[in-house]
Design an enzyme around this catalytic site. Sequence first.
Site, short mmCIF file in Angstrom:
data_model
loop_
_atom_site.label_atom_id
_atom_site.label_comp_id
_atom_site.label_asym_id
_atom_site.label_seq_id
_atom_site.Cartn_x
_atom_site.Cartn_y
_atom_site.Cartn_z
N GLY A 46 0.67 10.58 7.22
CA GLY A 46 0.70 10.02 6.06
C GLY A 46 0.75 10.95 4.49
O GLY A 46 0.67 12.11 5.08
N PRO A 50 -0.25 13.10 1.46
CA PRO A 50 -1.69 13.51 1.17
C PRO A 50 -2.48 12.80 0.23
O PRO A 50 -2.20 12.24 -0.64
CB PRO A 50 -1.21 14.79 0.20
N GLY A 51 -3.78 12.62 0.65
CA GLY A 51 -4.74 11.97 -0.12
C GLY A 51 -4.97 10.30 0.51
O GLY A 51 -5.68 9.62 0.10
N THR A 52 -4.34 10.19 1.53
CA THR A 52 -4.23 8.77 2.14
C THR A 52 -5.60 8.46 3.04
O THR A 52 -5.61 7.36 3.29
CB THR A 52 -2.89 8.34 3.05
N GLY A 53 -6.26 9.52 3.50
CA GLY A 53 -7.61 9.24 4.28
C GLY A 53 -7.46 9.71 5.66
O GLY A 53 -8.13 9.15 6.43
N LYS A 54 -6.28 10.64 6.09
CA LYS A 54 -6.37 11.14 7.50
C LYS A 54 -7.83 11.91 7.89
O LYS A 54 -8.16 11.38 8.98
CB LYS A 54 -5.04 11.88 7.55
N THR A 55 -8.05 12.57 7.29
CA THR A 55 -9.28 13.57 7.52
C THR A 55 -10.42 12.41 7.67
O THR A 55 -11.37 12.72 8.52
CB THR A 55 -9.52 14.47 6.66
N GLU A 109 9.60 5.34 -29.14
CA GLU A 109 8.69 4.54 -28.14
C GLU A 109 8.81 2.95 -28.49
O GLU A 109 8.96 2.09 -27.40
CB GLU A 109 7.21 4.66 -28.26
N HIS A 111 11.98 1.87 -26.55
CA HIS A 111 11.87 1.59 -25.01
C HIS A 111 11.07 0.29 -24.95
O HIS A 111 11.67 -0.43 -24.03
CB HIS A 111 10.88 2.70 -24.38
#
Length: 643
Positions: free
Chosen positions: A204, A206-211, A427, A430
Amino acid sequence: MNDEQPNGNPWMRSLLVWIGIFLALFFAVSLFGQRSESTGSTIQYSDFRNKVAEGSVSEVQVGEQRITGRFKNGDAFSTIPIPNDTTLPQLLQNNGVRYAGKAPDEPNVLMYILVQALPFLLILGVAFFALKQVQKGGGAGGAMGFGKSKAKLLTEKQGRVTFDDVAGIDEAREELEEIVEFLRDPQRFSKLGGQIPKGALLVGSPGTGKTLLARAIAGEAGVPFFTISGSDFVEMFVGVGASRVRDMFDQAKKNAPCIVFIDEIDAVGRHRGHGLGNSNDEREQTLNQLLVEMDGFEANEGIIIIAATNRPDVLDPALLRPGRFDRQVVVPIPDIEGREKILSVHMKKVPLAPDVNPRTIARGTPGFSGADLANLCNEAALLAARRNKRLVAMQEFEDAKDKVMMGAERRSMVMTEDEKKMTAYHEAGHALVSVHEPASDPIHKATIIPRGRALGMVMRLPERDSYSYHRDKMHANLSVSMGGRVAEEIVFGYDKVSSGASGDIQYATGLARSMVTKWGMSDKLGPLQYEDQQEGYLGMGGSQRLFVSDETNKLIDSEIRTLVDDAHARATTIIKGSEDKLHLLANALLEYETLTGDEIKQLLDTGKLDRPDAPSASSSPQPPRSATVPRAGKRFSGEPTPA
C-alpha cells in the site's frame, strides 16, 4: 519492547568495571609512591649555605640527591645539593651544625611489584574481556554481536493496539484476522486439509496503515511477535545479513508459533542480478538466506512472516511465489466510508464541539490516507489550543484541512493592490469556467490569500470518490485550468499577462500528454500507448516516450497542442459570454478574500452576497498587507490530478 535487561548495556557495564579496576591500581601505585616523611619547605642551595653561615641551622642530613634538616626555630627544610661540593662539611663544622650522612631510600617492594605487573594486568584484562564476549556467543548486546539478529520481541503491555483501532481497510483486516484465528485454533483449519500460510505481504501507499495492521496483529494474536526493519539485515560486511536472518529464525523457532514482521522489506528483497560486480553481494546473500529460511529443505512450522512495502514492483519474483508470501494484502487509500471510520477513531482522543460532523470532513478529504487524517485531527486540536478553546469545533477542522491541502496562510506576505487585483481576476476566471462546465467537480472554496507557493487558489472537491476519469471530465479540467490565463488576457490585455498561470499550464500540458500517449483519447493516434511510466533516479517516477517514428512524435505534439488550444478557446467563450459575472466574482474576492462554493453559486445566481459578518461594499478598501512582492507566484486551480 526489547527483551534485554532493563539496567543497561552489559557490554558497557563490563567495560566500566575494568576501567574502575585499572584506576584503583593507578591510585594505589601513586599512594605507595609518595614519600612517607615530610621534608618541609624547599629552599635554594645558595640560601641553605647562607643560613648555615648565619648560624640559623641546627642540624642536617646530607644525602646524594637531597639535603634535609631543621632550623634553630624548629622548622624543617630541604634542598638539592650541588654535586661534588667538598666545602660543605667544613662550612658545617665551622658554624657548629650537627650533620650526618643519609642512607639511600630503600625501594618499596609493593610499589615495585605493582609498577612492573601493571602492563601484564592490562593485557590479561583485555584478553579476559574479549574471551567473555566470545563465550557469550556474540550476543546482540556484545561487542561481537554484529552477526546476531536485531529483531525485537514485542509484548505491548502498554499502548496495546487491536483490530478495533484499525478502521477504513476492512478487507485487509479480514485477511489478517484469519491468520490470527489460525494461530489461536489451528485444528479448525487443519482438519479440512488447510495449512497455515507462510507469509503475508502488506502492499500500500505510505500512510495507509500497514505498520498499524501489524501492531494490531501483535495485540490480537496472543503469540510472540518479532519486529525488524529490512535495513537492519544489510551491512557493509558480506555474510552479516545472512547470519542475522539465520539467527532471527532460530529465535522464532524457539518461540513458535510466532509472527515475524519485516517492515520495508524492499530494502533487502529487490531483484537479484541488477548490480555490477560485488556491489550487491551482501544484499543478495541476505535475500537468498531469507528465501531458504521461508521455504527450503527445513520446514519452519508455526512461523508466519508478515512484511510491508510500498514498492512491490521491485521485489524479487522468488519472494512473491506461493509457499513464501502466500498472500498479498492490498492496503488501499480509504474511501469516504473508510475515512469517516478513521476520523471517528482519531476523534475519540479529541474533545469535540457539537457541530463537528465526521461525514462532512470525510467528503472534503478525498485521497487522504490514514496518516493524513490523523495529522488533520492533530492540526485541528493544535489550532483550537492556540485559540484558547476548550472544544475543537468544525471551524478548526476546516482550517486544518485547508492548511494540510493548500498550505499555511501567508498573511504576512506583502502584495500590491495591482497584484491582488490580478490574482482575484485569475481565480475568478477559474471559478467561472468551473461553474459553466457540467462535468467539472463542484467548487469547495476560492481564495486570494496566499497559501504555500500559490498566491490564490480555487479548490474543487468531487461529490464522491472517483477511481477513474472520463473524457468529458478531462476536457472540463483542461478548460478550468485555462480559465485563469484567459481572464488575465481579457481584463488586462495581451501585454499584461503574468507568469502566474505557470502551474496551470504545467497541469494542462501533463493532462493532455497523458490523454494522448497513455489513455488513447486522441482520434488521430488511436487507442495506443506511446509513453511508459519508468522508475527514475532514487526511485522518483517519470515518463519515457517509447520508440516511435519522427512523424508520430510530431503528431503527438500536435495533438497535445490541439487539446490545450481547444480548452483555451472554450474558456475564452465562457468568460466572454459572462464577463459581468467575472467582474462580480473578482470584486467579491477582493472584498472578502475567501468565498465558499455556496457563496459563489449565490453570487452568480442573485448578483449579491448575504454575509452580514463581512465588511460592506461601502466600506473603505483594505490596505495592502505591506510593500510589494517583486515576483509573480504560481496560482493553482486546485483540481485533482487524474490517476
